[in-house]
Design an enzyme around this catalytic site. Sequence first.
Site, PDB file in Angstrom:
ATOM      1  N   SER A  17       5.556 -22.675  16.243  1.00 33.83           N
ATOM      2  CA  SER A  17       4.117 -22.578  16.313  1.00 33.83           C
ATOM      3  C   SER A  17       3.837 -22.450  17.640  1.00 33.83           C
ATOM      4  O   SER A  17       4.321 -22.902  18.669  1.00 33.83           O
ATOM      5  CB  SER A  17       3.581 -23.856  15.783  1.00 33.83           C
ATOM      6  OG  SER A  17       2.403 -24.146  15.991  1.00 33.83           O
ATOM      7  N   LEU A  18       2.567 -21.901  18.076  1.00 35.98           N
ATOM      8  CA  LEU A  18       2.155 -21.667  19.364  1.00 35.98           C
ATOM      9  C   LEU A  18       1.253 -22.745  19.617  1.00 35.98           C
ATOM     10  O   LEU A  18       0.592 -22.975  20.808  1.00 35.98           O
ATOM     11  CB  LEU A  18       1.337 -20.443  19.726  1.00 35.98           C
ATOM     12  CG  LEU A  18       2.392 -18.984  19.362  1.00 35.98           C
ATOM     13  CD1 LEU A  18       1.407 -17.726  19.649  1.00 35.98           C
ATOM     14  CD2 LEU A  18       3.501 -19.128  20.805  1.00 35.98           C
ATOM     15  N   THR A  64      -1.338 -27.347   8.321  1.00 41.25           N
ATOM     16  CA  THR A  64      -1.108 -25.841   7.818  1.00 41.25           C
ATOM     17  C   THR A  64      -0.517 -25.932   6.269  1.00 41.25           C
ATOM     18  O   THR A  64      -0.179 -26.822   5.870  1.00 41.25           O
ATOM     19  CB  THR A  64      -0.411 -25.303   8.915  1.00 41.25           C
ATOM     20  OG1 THR A  64      -0.279 -23.825   8.497  1.00 41.25           O
ATOM     21  CG2 THR A  64       1.097 -25.664   8.974  1.00 41.25           C
ATOM     22  N   LYS A  68      -3.142 -28.103   3.226  1.00 38.16           N
ATOM     23  CA  LYS A  68      -4.566 -27.786   3.703  1.00 38.16           C
ATOM     24  C   LYS A  68      -5.495 -28.599   2.506  1.00 38.16           C
ATOM     25  O   LYS A  68      -6.502 -29.227   2.697  1.00 38.16           O
ATOM     26  CB  LYS A  68      -5.007 -26.690   3.999  1.00 38.16           C
ATOM     27  CG  LYS A  68      -4.674 -26.016   5.415  1.00 38.16           C
ATOM     28  CD  LYS A  68      -5.114 -24.549   5.422  1.00 38.16           C
ATOM     29  CE  LYS A  68      -4.596 -24.324   6.949  1.00 38.16           C
ATOM     30  NZ  LYS A  68      -4.852 -22.902   7.535  1.00 38.16           N
ATOM     31  N   ASP A 106     -10.673 -23.399  10.952  1.00 39.95           N
ATOM     32  CA  ASP A 106     -10.418 -21.954  10.589  1.00 39.95           C
ATOM     33  C   ASP A 106     -11.743 -21.292  10.546  1.00 39.95           C
ATOM     34  O   ASP A 106     -11.739 -20.011  10.710  1.00 39.95           O
ATOM     35  CB  ASP A 106      -9.444 -21.816   9.321  1.00 39.95           C
ATOM     36  CG  ASP A 106      -7.903 -22.306   9.567  1.00 39.95           C
ATOM     37  OD1 ASP A 106      -7.751 -22.088  10.766  1.00 39.95           O
ATOM     38  OD2 ASP A 106      -7.453 -22.606   8.735  1.00 39.95           O
ATOM     39  N   GLY A 129      -4.738 -11.398  -0.537  1.00 47.15           N
ATOM     40  CA  GLY A 129      -4.326 -12.771  -0.277  1.00 47.15           C
ATOM     41  C   GLY A 129      -5.286 -13.773  -0.536  1.00 47.15           C
ATOM     42  O   GLY A 129      -6.702 -13.595  -0.448  1.00 47.15           O
ATOM     43  N   ALA A 130      -4.948 -14.720  -1.386  1.00 57.58           N
ATOM     44  CA  ALA A 130      -5.710 -15.804  -1.825  1.00 57.58           C
ATOM     45  C   ALA A 130      -5.298 -17.155  -1.450  1.00 57.58           C
ATOM     46  O   ALA A 130      -5.530 -18.293  -2.582  1.00 57.58           O
ATOM     47  CB  ALA A 130      -6.103 -15.628  -3.189  1.00 57.58           C
TER      48      ALA A 130
HETATM   49  P1  NAP Z   1      -0.704 -18.721   1.763  1.00 57.61           P
HETATM   50  O1  NAP Z   1      -1.408 -20.110   1.481  1.00 57.61           O
HETATM   51  O2  NAP Z   1       0.763 -18.689   1.738  1.00 57.61           O
HETATM   52  O3  NAP Z   1      -1.407 -17.600   1.109  1.00 57.61           O
HETATM   53  C1  NAP Z   1      -0.797 -16.385   1.198  1.00 57.61           C
HETATM   54  C2  NAP Z   1      -1.295 -15.693  -0.032  1.00 57.61           C
HETATM   55  O4  NAP Z   1      -0.910 -14.336  -0.200  1.00 57.61           O
HETATM   56  C3  NAP Z   1      -0.541 -16.170  -1.315  1.00 57.61           C
HETATM   57  O5  NAP Z   1      -1.486 -16.556  -2.448  1.00 57.61           O
HETATM   58  C4  NAP Z   1       0.490 -15.124  -1.614  1.00 57.61           C
HETATM   59  O6  NAP Z   1       0.945 -15.131  -3.145  1.00 57.61           O
HETATM   60  C5  NAP Z   1      -0.171 -13.956  -1.240  1.00 57.61           C
HETATM   61  N1  NAP Z   1       0.506 -12.650  -1.293  1.00 57.61           N
HETATM   62  C6  NAP Z   1       1.820 -12.814  -0.656  1.00 57.61           C
HETATM   63  N2  NAP Z   1       1.959 -11.377  -0.753  1.00 57.61           N
HETATM   64  C7  NAP Z   1       0.992 -10.598  -1.397  1.00 57.61           C
HETATM   65  C8  NAP Z   1       0.719  -9.212  -1.523  1.00 57.61           C
HETATM   66  N3  NAP Z   1       1.504  -8.129  -1.356  1.00 57.61           N
HETATM   67  N4  NAP Z   1      -0.391  -8.657  -1.967  1.00 57.61           N
HETATM   68  C9  NAP Z   1      -1.405  -9.634  -2.293  1.00 57.61           C
HETATM   69  N5  NAP Z   1      -1.226 -11.075  -2.072  1.00 57.61           N
HETATM   70  C10 NAP Z   1       0.014 -11.429  -1.560  1.00 57.61           C
HETATM   71  O7  NAP Z   1      -0.893 -18.568   3.489  1.00 57.61           O
HETATM   72  P2  NAP Z   1      -2.182 -18.685   4.491  1.00 57.61           P
HETATM   73  O8  NAP Z   1      -2.220 -20.116   5.004  1.00 57.61           O
HETATM   74  O9  NAP Z   1      -3.276 -18.426   3.413  1.00 57.61           O
HETATM   75  O10 NAP Z   1      -1.763 -17.782   5.472  1.00 57.61           O
HETATM   76  C11 NAP Z   1      -1.861 -16.444   5.195  1.00 57.61           C
HETATM   77  C12 NAP Z   1      -1.635 -15.721   6.488  1.00 57.61           C
HETATM   78  O11 NAP Z   1      -2.757 -15.933   7.566  1.00 57.61           O
HETATM   79  C13 NAP Z   1      -0.333 -16.003   7.220  1.00 57.61           C
HETATM   80  O12 NAP Z   1       0.463 -14.867   7.926  1.00 57.61           O
HETATM   81  C14 NAP Z   1      -0.843 -16.878   8.260  1.00 57.61           C
HETATM   82  O13 NAP Z   1       0.198 -17.007   9.351  1.00 57.61           O
HETATM   83  C15 NAP Z   1      -2.067 -16.403   8.856  1.00 57.61           C
HETATM   84  N6  NAP Z   1      -2.974 -17.362   9.156  1.00 57.61           N
HETATM   85  C16 NAP Z   1      -3.473 -16.894  10.507  1.00 57.61           C
HETATM   86  C17 NAP Z   1      -4.439 -17.917  11.208  1.00 57.61           C
HETATM   87  C18 NAP Z   1      -4.893 -17.689  12.410  1.00 57.61           C
HETATM   88  O14 NAP Z   1      -5.402 -18.643  13.095  1.00 57.61           O
HETATM   89  N7  NAP Z   1      -4.826 -16.436  12.886  1.00 57.61           N
HETATM   90  C19 NAP Z   1      -4.638 -19.001  10.352  1.00 57.61           C
HETATM   91  C20 NAP Z   1      -4.321 -19.226   9.235  1.00 57.61           C
HETATM   92  C21 NAP Z   1      -3.432 -18.424   8.636  1.00 57.61           C
HETATM   93  P3  NAP Z   1       2.458 -15.989  -3.287  1.00 57.61           P
HETATM   94  O15 NAP Z   1       2.035 -17.531  -2.825  1.00 57.61           O
HETATM   95  O16 NAP Z   1       2.467 -15.874  -4.698  1.00 57.61           O
HETATM   96  O17 NAP Z   1       3.391 -15.351  -2.418  1.00 57.61           O
END
Ligand code: NAP
Length: 281
Positions: A17-18, A64, A68, A106, A129-130
């Site tokens: 993590s950064l 994270t 959450k 966020d 994504g959800a």
């Molecule tokens: P998460 O809770 O794991 O949610 C990701 C969702 O995307 C899951 O429901 C997953 O389904 C779904 N998914 C995976 N592959 C898919 C596809 N091909 N098509 C449609 N849906 C798909 O993760 P998150 O915390 O929401 O984070 C998501 C991304 O945002 C990560 O890359 C994270 O590093 C990034 N992020 C960035 C920040 C920032 O500050 N820039 C902050 C938060 C998160 P399954 O669970 O069934 O795989």
Amino acid sequence: MNSPKIYGLLGWPVGHSLSPSMHNAAFKALGINAQYQLFGVKPEELDFFLSSLSAKNISGLNITVPYKEQALKFAQLDKESFFLNKIKAINTMVFEDGIWKGFNTDIPGFSRHLREGFDPVNKKAAILGAGGAARAVAYVLANAKASLLQIYDIDKAKALNIVTMVKEIFPEINIEAVNSFQELDLLNKDLLVNATPIGLKSTDPLLVEEKFLHKNLFVYDLIYNPAKTKLLEAALQKGCRVSNGLGMLLYQGMLSFSHWTKCDAPEVLMRQALLEGLKQV
Ligand code: NAP
């Protein structure tokens, strides 16, 4: 010297993590006696960890994946944050006046960074994504009065969940979960947000067929490492305006820092620390 106050990132796994680079640089610059650590806590140990924070001398946390939602039951929400009970996601906790308070940075972090490049008011948006991050994205876009929100997740139940949550807060919003990527109808959208982890690995496929990308589409990828995912590369080639998620990471971190320390976060220095940290990954 007193022992330092402890802050950190709770998740499983926390991996690389950064956030420690960003926050430790800020503590040092402001002369705050504190340390930011990584807390990788297994699901079966979560309840014990969260109920013994004060005994561990922990003063604040970022939260994270996958905690959450679960962290909510250990935190109190103030009036302004009460809607988080519906969104079911906090990413920041702070120990204050003898209680643990919960926040979601966020949401304002994404909102601020998105608006630097794109005005979501009255725009049509698609979210891929959800998970936890998509909830923040959907809240921001609904709150900004986007005219249409469509969400696609491989697990439709998760997308439907977000639709229900957002509608409870914004009953008039035009939001739906779709069955397939094609149903997102990107040719008629103004904004595409990638809130999946697809694109983190170099072996990941391109999420969106190139023929659906067009120059009137703003593409925001929450991923910041790599700085240009395959999706952003393809979007740039099609003349789209794009953004990665580094600004969101910075702004949510700055807001968490202020919750913990009651100080203004040093933006330039924290951005620099993130960029330095990225070089070392
Ligand atoms: P998460 O809770 O794991 O949610 C990701 C969702 O995307 C899951 O429901 C997953 O389904 C779904 N998914 C995976 N592959 C898919 C596809 N091909 N098509 C449609 N849906 C798909 O993760 P998150 O915390 O929401 O984070 C998501 C991304 O945002 C990560 O890359 C994270 O590093 C990034 N992020 C960035 C920040 C920032 O500050 N820039 C902050 C938060 C998160 P399954 O669970 O069934 O795989």
